[in-house]
Design a protein around this motif. Structure first.
Motif, PDB file in Angstrom:
ATOM      1  N   ARG A   1       0.862  -1.183   0.000  1.00 48.19           N
ATOM      2  CA  ARG A   1       0.000   0.000   0.000  1.00 48.19           C
ATOM      3  C   ARG A   1       0.901   1.237   0.000  1.00 48.19           C
ATOM      4  N   ILE A   2       1.101   1.813  -1.179  1.00 49.23           N
ATOM      5  CA  ILE A   2       2.044   2.912  -1.362  1.00 49.23           C
ATOM      6  C   ILE A   2       1.287   4.208  -1.625  1.00 49.23           C
ATOM      7  N   VAL A   3       1.723   5.280  -0.974  1.00 46.83           N
ATOM      8  CA  VAL A   3       1.235   6.627  -1.278  1.00 46.83           C
ATOM      9  C   VAL A   3       2.413   7.410  -1.835  1.00 46.83           C
ATOM     10  N   SER A   4       2.224   8.027  -2.993  1.00 48.93           N
ATOM     11  CA  SER A   4       3.278   8.852  -3.582  1.00 48.93           C
ATOM     12  C   SER A   4       2.893  10.320  -3.518  1.00 48.93           C
ATOM     13  N   LEU A   5       3.788  11.125  -2.970  1.00 45.66           N
ATOM     14  CA  LEU A   5       3.573  12.568  -2.870  1.00 45.66           C
ATOM     15  C   LEU A   5       4.403  13.330  -3.904  1.00 45.66           C
ATOM     16  N   VAL A   6       4.961  12.607  -4.878  1.00 47.92           N
ATOM     17  CA  VAL A   6       5.890  13.196  -5.846  1.00 47.92           C
ATOM     18  C   VAL A   6       5.464  12.784  -7.257  1.00 47.92           C
ATOM     19  N   PRO A   7       5.006  13.729  -8.091  1.00 43.82           N
ATOM     20  CA  PRO A   7       4.491  13.371  -9.422  1.00 43.82           C
ATOM     21  C   PRO A   7       5.439  12.541 -10.266  1.00 43.82           C
ATOM     22  N   SER A   8       6.712  12.920 -10.351  1.00 42.51           N
ATOM     23  CA  SER A   8       7.622  12.162 -11.217  1.00 42.51           C
ATOM     24  C   SER A   8       7.870  10.761 -10.673  1.00 42.51           C
TER      25      SER A   8
ATOM     26  N   GLY B   1      -2.571   5.915  -3.173  1.00 40.86           N
ATOM     27  CA  GLY B   1      -2.797   7.353  -3.044  1.00 40.86           C
ATOM     28  C   GLY B   1      -1.756   8.161  -3.793  1.00 40.86           C
ATOM     29  N   VAL B   2      -2.206   9.279  -4.403  1.00 42.95           N
ATOM     30  CA  VAL B   2      -1.326  10.184  -5.140  1.00 42.95           C
ATOM     31  C   VAL B   2      -1.802  11.616  -4.908  1.00 42.95           C
ATOM     32  N   THR B   3      -1.010  12.593  -5.355  1.00 51.71           N
ATOM     33  CA  THR B   3      -1.428  13.989  -5.241  1.00 51.71           C
ATOM     34  C   THR B   3      -2.196  14.419  -6.489  1.00 51.71           C
TER      35      THR B   3
ATOM     36  N   THR C   1      -6.812   7.362  -4.614  1.00 52.37           N
ATOM     37  CA  THR C   1      -7.241   8.417  -3.694  1.00 52.37           C
ATOM     38  C   THR C   1      -6.318   9.621  -3.829  1.00 52.37           C
ATOM     39  N   ILE C   2      -6.912  10.802  -4.011  1.00 52.97           N
ATOM     40  CA  ILE C   2      -6.133  12.041  -4.095  1.00 52.97           C
ATOM     41  C   ILE C   2      -5.933  12.562  -2.672  1.00 52.97           C
ATOM     42  N   VAL C   3      -4.682  12.707  -2.271  1.00 50.76           N
ATOM     43  CA  VAL C   3      -4.381  13.073  -0.880  1.00 50.76           C
ATOM     44  C   VAL C   3      -4.010  14.544  -0.737  1.00 50.76           C
TER      45      VAL C   3
ATOM     46  N   ARG D   1      -3.496   8.891   6.294  1.00 51.96           N
ATOM     47  CA  ARG D   1      -3.654   7.975   7.426  1.00 51.96           C
ATOM     48  C   ARG D   1      -4.726   6.923   7.133  1.00 51.96           C
ATOM     49  N   ALA D   2      -5.837   7.366   6.543  1.00 49.22           N
ATOM     50  CA  ALA D   2      -6.945   6.452   6.263  1.00 49.22           C
ATOM     51  C   ALA D   2      -6.555   5.363   5.265  1.00 49.22           C
ATOM     52  N   LEU D   3      -5.573   5.638   4.428  1.00 45.71           N
ATOM     53  CA  LEU D   3      -5.144   4.654   3.428  1.00 45.71           C
ATOM     54  C   LEU D   3      -4.265   3.562   4.028  1.00 45.71           C
ATOM     55  N   GLN D   4      -3.801   3.756   5.246  1.00 48.39           N
ATOM     56  CA  GLN D   4      -2.960   2.791   5.947  1.00 48.39           C
ATOM     57  C   GLN D   4      -1.759   2.341   5.084  1.00 48.39           C
ATOM     58  N   PRO D   5      -0.967   3.297   4.616  1.00 46.44           N
ATOM     59  CA  PRO D   5       0.152   2.927   3.741  1.00 46.44           C
ATOM     60  C   PRO D   5       1.268   2.221   4.501  1.00 46.44           C
ATOM     61  N   ASP D   6       1.962   1.330   3.787  1.00 45.65           N
ATOM     62  CA  ASP D   6       3.169   0.739   4.365  1.00 45.65           C
ATOM     63  C   ASP D   6       4.419   1.329   3.725  1.00 45.65           C
ATOM     64  N   LEU D   7       4.226   2.345   2.836  1.00 42.52           N
ATOM     65  CA  LEU D   7       5.335   3.141   2.318  1.00 42.52           C
ATOM     66  C   LEU D   7       4.778   4.436   1.743  1.00 42.52           C
ATOM     67  N   VAL D   8       5.397   5.555   2.112  1.00 35.90           N
ATOM     68  CA  VAL D   8       5.055   6.858   1.539  1.00 35.90           C
ATOM     69  C   VAL D   8       6.327   7.425   0.909  1.00 35.90           C
ATOM     70  N   LEU D   9       6.239   7.782  -0.366  1.00 36.15           N
ATOM     71  CA  LEU D   9       7.370   8.396  -1.063  1.00 36.15           C
ATOM     72  C   LEU D   9       7.214   9.909  -1.036  1.00 36.15           C
TER      73      LEU D   9
END
Length: 270
Positions: free
Chosen positions: A20-27, A43-45, A59-61, A73-81
């Motif tokens: 479950r990855i959330v990326s905060l960086v478009p590239s 999740g992405v921005t 999901t747009i964060v 937090r609700a996405l329960q990620p196991d990695l956030v970039l």
């Protein structure tokens, strides 16, 4: 066990590849897609525009600098970039209270290739990332020698802002044969029209991002600086340091050819 150290010197240890990855960086979002991680990215921005289909399925964060911590937090990620330049320290520290965060900091092509390989290791896609990094390195190595061209690269207006010598854009400019006339500055300095003229560039490059320069903006600047050529350029090829780098050398070649063509030719390469 996956063990990697991020740009802050923080060591991240994962027992298994993240699911479950959330990326905060478009590239880097686009990089995750290239690595075949569609099912893992949750999740992405709103600025993560590549691949286009993800914005309707993930999901747009929030934005890169206005992250909705509750949504992450609700996405329960196991990695956030995250990225040192694109995201805020406050957001990173808030997310770190409930999820592992890996922060990158990319200033040049070697740094981008290292980041790609590291993200590949973190996500269980090391071999795929290595092949991608190799293709990118080969494409840049095959770039033809371009005649030096003194340039101002604009990323913003009202006020005008350019790039200093410690930025990723500066490195891409150099590889495309552009001599950054404001290389002696750091980060993203504000410059006036008079300062641009005094720097005596051969060309002013108006980027499509983060400020979306268009023909009307070029025309307005031309009215003030009539003696300087102005070209609209695709900012993604100068500033995205993920898998889009595969296509940057071909774009730079088209751009330099277009700039060498007669003035009546189209000024934005396809």
């Amino acid at each position: 066990m996956i063990d990697c150290t991020d740009a802050r010197g923080h060591t991240l240890r994962l027992e298994t590849p993240p699911r479950r990855i959330v990326s905060l960086v478009p590239s880097q979002t686009e990089l995750l897609a290239e690595l075949g991680l569609d099912a893992a990215v949750v999740g992405v921005t709103r600025f993560c525009v590549h691949p286009a289909a993800w914005k309707s399925r993930k999901t747009i964060v929030g934005g890169t600098k206005q992250v909705r911590i509750d949504r992450v937090r609700a996405l329960q990620p196991d990695l956030v970039l995250a990225n040192r330049e694109e995201n805020t320290r406050a957001d990173v520290e808030a997310i770190e209270t409930f999820a592992p965060v890996f922060v990158t900091d990319v200033c040049d092509l070697p740094g981008a290739l290292a980041m790609i390989r590291t993200v590949g290791r973190l996500t269980g896609r090391a071999e795929r990332a290595e092949r991608l990094a190799g293709r990118i390195a080969s494409a840049f190595a095959a770039l033809p020698p371009f005649p030096p061209c003194r340039a101002v690269y604009l990323i913003w207006r009202n006020p005008y802002m350019t790039v200093g010598g410690d930025t990723f854009i500066h490195d891409m400019m150099a590889r495309a044969g552009f001599v950054n006339v404001f290389a002696g500055h750091t980060r993203y300095p504000v410059v006036t029209e008079a300062e641009m003229a005094a720097a005596a560039p051969d060309v002013i490059l108006l980027s499509s991002e983060p400020y979306p320069f268009r023909e009307k903006h070029r025309d307005a600047l031309r009215a003030v600086l009539p003696d300087l050529p102005l070209h609209l350029v695709d900012g993604e090829f100068f500033s995205w340091y993920g898998s889009r780098l595969r296509h940057a050398p071909a774009y730079f070649t088209r751009l330099r050819r277009a700039m060498a063509a007669p003035a009546s030719a189209p000024q934005r390469p396809a």
